[in-house]
Design a protein around this motif. Structure first.
Motif, PDB file in Angstrom:
ATOM      1  N   GLY A 159      70.313 -31.342 -11.046  1.00 54.23           N
ATOM      2  CA  GLY A 159      69.686 -31.148 -12.355  1.00 54.23           C
ATOM      3  C   GLY A 159      70.184 -32.156 -13.392  1.00 54.23           C
ATOM      4  O   GLY A 159      71.358 -32.548 -13.403  1.00 54.23           O
ATOM      5  N   THR A 160      69.268 -32.586 -14.240  1.00 52.93           N
ATOM      6  CA  THR A 160      69.621 -33.524 -15.301  1.00 52.93           C
ATOM      7  C   THR A 160      70.613 -32.854 -16.251  1.00 52.93           C
ATOM      8  O   THR A 160      70.377 -31.724 -16.707  1.00 52.93           O
ATOM      9  CB  THR A 160      68.357 -33.948 -16.070  1.00 52.93           C
ATOM     10  N   PRO A 161      71.721 -33.509 -16.552  1.00 46.75           N
ATOM     11  CA  PRO A 161      72.737 -32.870 -17.412  1.00 46.75           C
ATOM     12  C   PRO A 161      72.248 -32.700 -18.857  1.00 46.75           C
ATOM     13  O   PRO A 161      71.506 -33.527 -19.378  1.00 46.75           O
ATOM     14  CB  PRO A 161      73.914 -33.830 -17.338  1.00 46.75           C
ATOM     15  N   GLN A 162      72.696 -31.609 -19.480  1.00 44.23           N
ATOM     16  CA  GLN A 162      72.375 -31.371 -20.883  1.00 44.23           C
ATOM     17  C   GLN A 162      73.321 -32.181 -21.775  1.00 44.23           C
ATOM     18  O   GLN A 162      74.389 -32.601 -21.351  1.00 44.23           O
ATOM     19  CB  GLN A 162      72.534 -29.883 -21.216  1.00 44.23           C
ATOM     20  N   GLY A 163      72.916 -32.322 -22.998  1.00 47.69           N
ATOM     21  CA  GLY A 163      73.794 -32.980 -23.965  1.00 47.69           C
ATOM     22  C   GLY A 163      73.042 -33.914 -24.892  1.00 47.69           C
ATOM     23  O   GLY A 163      71.862 -34.214 -24.676  1.00 47.69           O
ATOM     24  N   ILE A 164      73.763 -34.341 -25.925  1.00 49.01           N
ATOM     25  CA  ILE A 164      73.202 -35.317 -26.859  1.00 49.01           C
ATOM     26  C   ILE A 164      73.754 -36.680 -26.479  1.00 49.01           C
ATOM     27  O   ILE A 164      74.966 -36.922 -26.560  1.00 49.01           O
ATOM     28  CB  ILE A 164      73.558 -34.976 -28.311  1.00 49.01           C
ATOM     29  N   ASN A 165      72.868 -37.559 -26.029  1.00 47.99           N
ATOM     30  CA  ASN A 165      73.242 -38.902 -25.602  1.00 47.99           C
ATOM     31  C   ASN A 165      72.459 -39.909 -26.441  1.00 47.99           C
ATOM     32  O   ASN A 165      71.907 -39.553 -27.479  1.00 47.99           O
ATOM     33  CB  ASN A 165      72.953 -39.064 -24.111  1.00 47.99           C
ATOM     34  N   PHE A 166      72.409 -41.140 -25.987  1.00 47.14           N
ATOM     35  CA  PHE A 166      71.650 -42.136 -26.744  1.00 47.14           C
ATOM     36  C   PHE A 166      71.168 -43.245 -25.820  1.00 47.14           C
ATOM     37  O   PHE A 166      71.702 -43.461 -24.726  1.00 47.14           O
ATOM     38  CB  PHE A 166      72.490 -42.719 -27.885  1.00 47.14           C
ATOM     39  N   VAL A 167      70.132 -43.933 -26.267  1.00 52.58           N
ATOM     40  CA  VAL A 167      69.606 -45.081 -25.520  1.00 52.58           C
ATOM     41  C   VAL A 167      70.595 -46.223 -25.669  1.00 52.58           C
ATOM     42  O   VAL A 167      70.803 -46.734 -26.772  1.00 52.58           O
ATOM     43  CB  VAL A 167      68.219 -45.491 -26.076  1.00 52.58           C
ATOM     44  N   TYR A 168      71.243 -46.606 -24.560  1.00 59.90           N
ATOM     45  CA  TYR A 168      72.230 -47.679 -24.675  1.00 59.90           C
ATOM     46  C   TYR A 168      71.750 -49.006 -24.088  1.00 59.90           C
ATOM     47  O   TYR A 168      72.467 -50.014 -24.169  1.00 59.90           O
ATOM     48  CB  TYR A 168      73.573 -47.266 -24.055  1.00 59.90           C
ATOM     49  N   ALA A 169      70.511 -49.014 -23.546  1.00 53.34           N
ATOM     50  CA  ALA A 169      69.960 -50.280 -23.039  1.00 53.34           C
ATOM     51  C   ALA A 169      68.466 -50.099 -22.796  1.00 53.34           C
ATOM     52  O   ALA A 169      67.948 -48.976 -22.770  1.00 53.34           O
ATOM     53  CB  ALA A 169      70.654 -50.716 -21.761  1.00 53.34           C
ATOM     54  N   LYS A 170      67.769 -51.239 -22.594  1.00 54.73           N
ATOM     55  CA  LYS A 170      66.351 -51.246 -22.218  1.00 54.73           C
ATOM     56  C   LYS A 170      66.167 -52.400 -21.230  1.00 54.73           C
ATOM     57  O   LYS A 170      66.679 -53.491 -21.451  1.00 54.73           O
ATOM     58  CB  LYS A 170      65.451 -51.447 -23.446  1.00 54.73           C
ATOM     59  N   GLN A 171      65.441 -52.108 -20.144  1.00 57.80           N
ATOM     60  CA  GLN A 171      65.278 -53.159 -19.131  1.00 57.80           C
ATOM     61  C   GLN A 171      63.912 -53.017 -18.468  1.00 57.80           C
ATOM     62  O   GLN A 171      63.445 -51.902 -18.208  1.00 57.80           O
ATOM     63  CB  GLN A 171      66.392 -53.068 -18.085  1.00 57.80           C
ATOM     64  N   ARG A 172      63.281 -54.164 -18.147  1.00 57.46           N
ATOM     65  CA  ARG A 172      61.992 -54.179 -17.447  1.00 57.46           C
ATOM     66  C   ARG A 172      62.194 -54.565 -15.994  1.00 57.46           C
ATOM     67  O   ARG A 172      63.106 -55.311 -15.634  1.00 57.46           O
ATOM     68  CB  ARG A 172      61.046 -55.196 -18.104  1.00 57.46           C
ATOM     69  N   ASN A 173      61.312 -53.978 -15.136  1.00 53.58           N
ATOM     70  CA  ASN A 173      61.213 -54.368 -13.721  1.00 53.58           C
ATOM     71  C   ASN A 173      62.573 -54.358 -13.024  1.00 53.58           C
ATOM     72  O   ASN A 173      63.127 -55.394 -12.661  1.00 53.58           O
ATOM     73  CB  ASN A 173      60.570 -55.754 -13.598  1.00 53.58           C
ATOM     74  N   ARG A 174      63.067 -53.179 -12.829  1.00 52.86           N
ATOM     75  CA  ARG A 174      64.378 -53.016 -12.204  1.00 52.86           C
ATOM     76  C   ARG A 174      64.241 -52.122 -10.977  1.00 52.86           C
ATOM     77  O   ARG A 174      63.449 -51.197 -10.937  1.00 52.86           O
ATOM     78  CB  ARG A 174      65.357 -52.409 -13.185  1.00 52.86           C
ATOM     79  N   THR A 175      65.087 -52.404  -9.978  1.00 53.13           N
ATOM     80  CA  THR A 175      65.139 -51.558  -8.790  1.00 53.13           C
ATOM     81  C   THR A 175      66.342 -50.634  -8.917  1.00 53.13           C
ATOM     82  O   THR A 175      67.481 -51.086  -9.059  1.00 53.13           O
ATOM     83  CB  THR A 175      65.268 -52.391  -7.501  1.00 53.13           C
ATOM     84  N   LEU A 176      66.055 -49.327  -8.873  1.00 57.31           N
ATOM     85  CA  LEU A 176      67.112 -48.322  -8.971  1.00 57.31           C
ATOM     86  C   LEU A 176      67.562 -47.960  -7.571  1.00 57.31           C
ATOM     87  O   LEU A 176      66.749 -47.667  -6.681  1.00 57.31           O
ATOM     88  CB  LEU A 176      66.595 -47.075  -9.699  1.00 57.31           C
ATOM     89  N   ARG A 177      68.863 -47.965  -7.342  1.00 56.79           N
ATOM     90  CA  ARG A 177      69.385 -47.676  -6.010  1.00 56.79           C
ATOM     91  C   ARG A 177      70.398 -46.542  -6.059  1.00 56.79           C
ATOM     92  O   ARG A 177      71.170 -46.408  -6.997  1.00 56.79           O
ATOM     93  CB  ARG A 177      70.052 -48.921  -5.415  1.00 56.79           C
ATOM     94  N   GLY A 178      70.374 -45.743  -4.983  1.00 61.50           N
ATOM     95  CA  GLY A 178      71.338 -44.675  -4.819  1.00 61.50           C
ATOM     96  C   GLY A 178      71.699 -44.557  -3.359  1.00 61.50           C
ATOM     97  O   GLY A 178      71.307 -45.392  -2.526  1.00 61.50           O
TER      98      GLY A 178
END
Length: 469
Positions: A384-403
């Protein structure tokens, strides 16, 4: 015939003599008594002496008051009857007689003559009058006021208690009161009468005046500083600045060897810490009005505000010790600064992610600019996505997400907490509902591509992101 004529002449002469004698007698009589048909202030005065008319006028006089005007231009009243003060019309009545006595009484035979006179003096029981003066509240307060000068602590700061300046001289006030009444004046302005005076300062008094001058200079310099907290401006008022001075338990100010005021570093730091307590949000919780109509409690996680207490303490001490008296608006130093500065550091521009409703909202300046269904972390697999107050710390186009078990290409990547971010999910055909419970993401916020492209263009780095169930 001649005898009759002589008799008639003698008779006429005797009659004329009697008439002239009567008129002379009346003229003499009315030189000290009031003429016929004379009314003064509504009192019938015919045939009465000055003393008699004066008594009747005093008796007919309505109760009145003596008005005492103090140095603060406040009016105080003394009841004349209570202190046996009586008007005296004697001089006015004598003047009236001088103008209307003798043959003038003949004019009064035609019709009554009414006149109005005012008292030209007042007589009094002077001991009672002085007691009445001393019984006025401002005089009693004056008598209880200590002589001497002292800088004292009061609620919100310090004040100068000056027991030497502008003191009422009771002897002069009493004499002036008698003088004014003796010439018919019932409004007594003590300031105009020179009844206030200054006592000479002692060496101790002069020292206190010097301390007070330092206090005024110190508070004036300090109160020129305004803390710019963003949506709020906090002025260092003289009361606040006065609290930065070192003082003993009795309120007396501490001086160094040169006779200069000492600054309380403890008080300065305490004020900075209070300021930080009011504005710091890092790690705290807050109430948030969710779009779904409920108020939820959310904790600050990566987002928040934290003042740099050490830097601010050093800044303020330096300014207070400086002789500079320039106006200054100061933006404080931060260990961590929010996207918005102020008591509400979220403000009106933020991303709201409601994971129970599976909705994402973007508000710009308080107005809803974007709304979309989403899919958040798979709660069935404990992702589950964690709760909390966070912020946008970056912006990026065309990226491959890996796990560990996935590799996904996205067109728009907006990270908000570590490897948790908002991105498009072209592989999904449906969003919203309860998908997240069994087929949710690895923790990121999956968003339709067309909505993600809009959000990417609108959102700025630093924007708060409120995430809750």
């Amino acid at each position: 015939m001649k005898k009759m004529l002589r008799f008639l002449v003698v008779f006429l002469l005797i009659g004329l003599f009697l008439i002239l004698g009567g008129m002379l007698a009346l003229t003499w009589y009315y030189s000290s008594n009031f003429p016929v048909n004379t009314w003064i202030n509504g009192v019938y005065c015919t045939g009465k002496s000055v003393e008699q008319v004066n008594e009747e006028l005093v008796s007919a006089q309505e109760a009145s008051a003596i008005v005492i005007v103090d140095a603060d231009r406040v009016n105080w009243e003394i009841d004349m009857q209570a202190v046996d003060v009586r008007p005296d019309f004697t001089d006015a009545l004598k003047a009236y007689l001088r103008q209307n006595a003798s043959v003038h009484w003949l004019h009064n035979l035609q019709k009554p003559v009414s006149s109005q006179l005012t008292a030209e003096a007042y007589v009094a029981d002077w001991e009672k009058l002085r007691a009445g003066l001393e019984g006025l509240p401002f005089v009693a307060e004056e008598k209880d006021m200590a002589v001497g000068v002292r800088v004292c602590r009061e609620e919100g700061g310090f004040c100068l208690q000056d027991g030497n300046a502008h003191r009422l001289n009771l002897e002069k006030a009493s004499a002036y009161l008698e003088e004014c009444l003796s010439r018919g004046q019932t409004t007594i302005d003590l300031l105009e009468g020179g009844c206030y005076e200054d006592f000479p300062d002692s060496d101790s008094d002069r020292l206190q005046r010097d301390i007070w001058a330092q206090v005024c200079s110190f508070t004036d310099r300090g109160s020129r500083i305004v803390y710019d907290m963003g949506t709020e401006q906090i002025s260092l008022t003289p009361d606040i600045v006065a609290g930065f001075l070192e003082a003993g338990p009795d309120g007396s100010l501490s001086l160094d060897q040169e006779g200069k005021l000492q600054i309380s570093e403890t008080a300065v730091r305490g004020w900075i810490e209070e300021l930080a307590a009011a504005y710091d949000t890092c790690g705290s919780e807050r109430e948030f009005a969710a779009t779904r109509g409920e108020t939820v409690t959310v904790q600050y996680v990566t987002y928040g505000t934290k003042l740099d207490v050490e830097a601010e303490n050093a800044y303020l001490l330096e300014k207070l010790r400086s002789d500079s008296a320039q106006e200054e608006t100061h933006v404080p130093a931060y260990v961590q600064q929010g996207y918005v500065r102020g008591l509400d550091d979220i403000g009106g521009t933020y991303i709201e992610i409601d994971m129970t409703e599976q909705k994402m909202y973007y508000y710009a300046d308080g107005e809803l600019a974007l709304e979309t269904d989403i899919v958040t972390g798979n709660t069935g697999r404990r992702m589950g996505t964690p709760q909390g107050i966070n912020f946008v710390y970056a912006k990026q186009r065309n990226r491959t997400l890996r796990g560990a078990d996935y590799e996904s290409f996205v067109k728009y990547w907006v990270p908000v907490k570590g490897n948790i971010g908002i991105h498009d999910a072209s592989w999904r055909s449906k969003f919203g509902g309860e998908i997240y419970k069994t087929n949710g993401s690895h923790g990121c916020i999956n968003t339709p591509t067309n909505m993600m492209s809009q959000l990417y263009e609108m959102v700025e780095i630093g924007t708060p992101v409120i995430m809750f169930y």
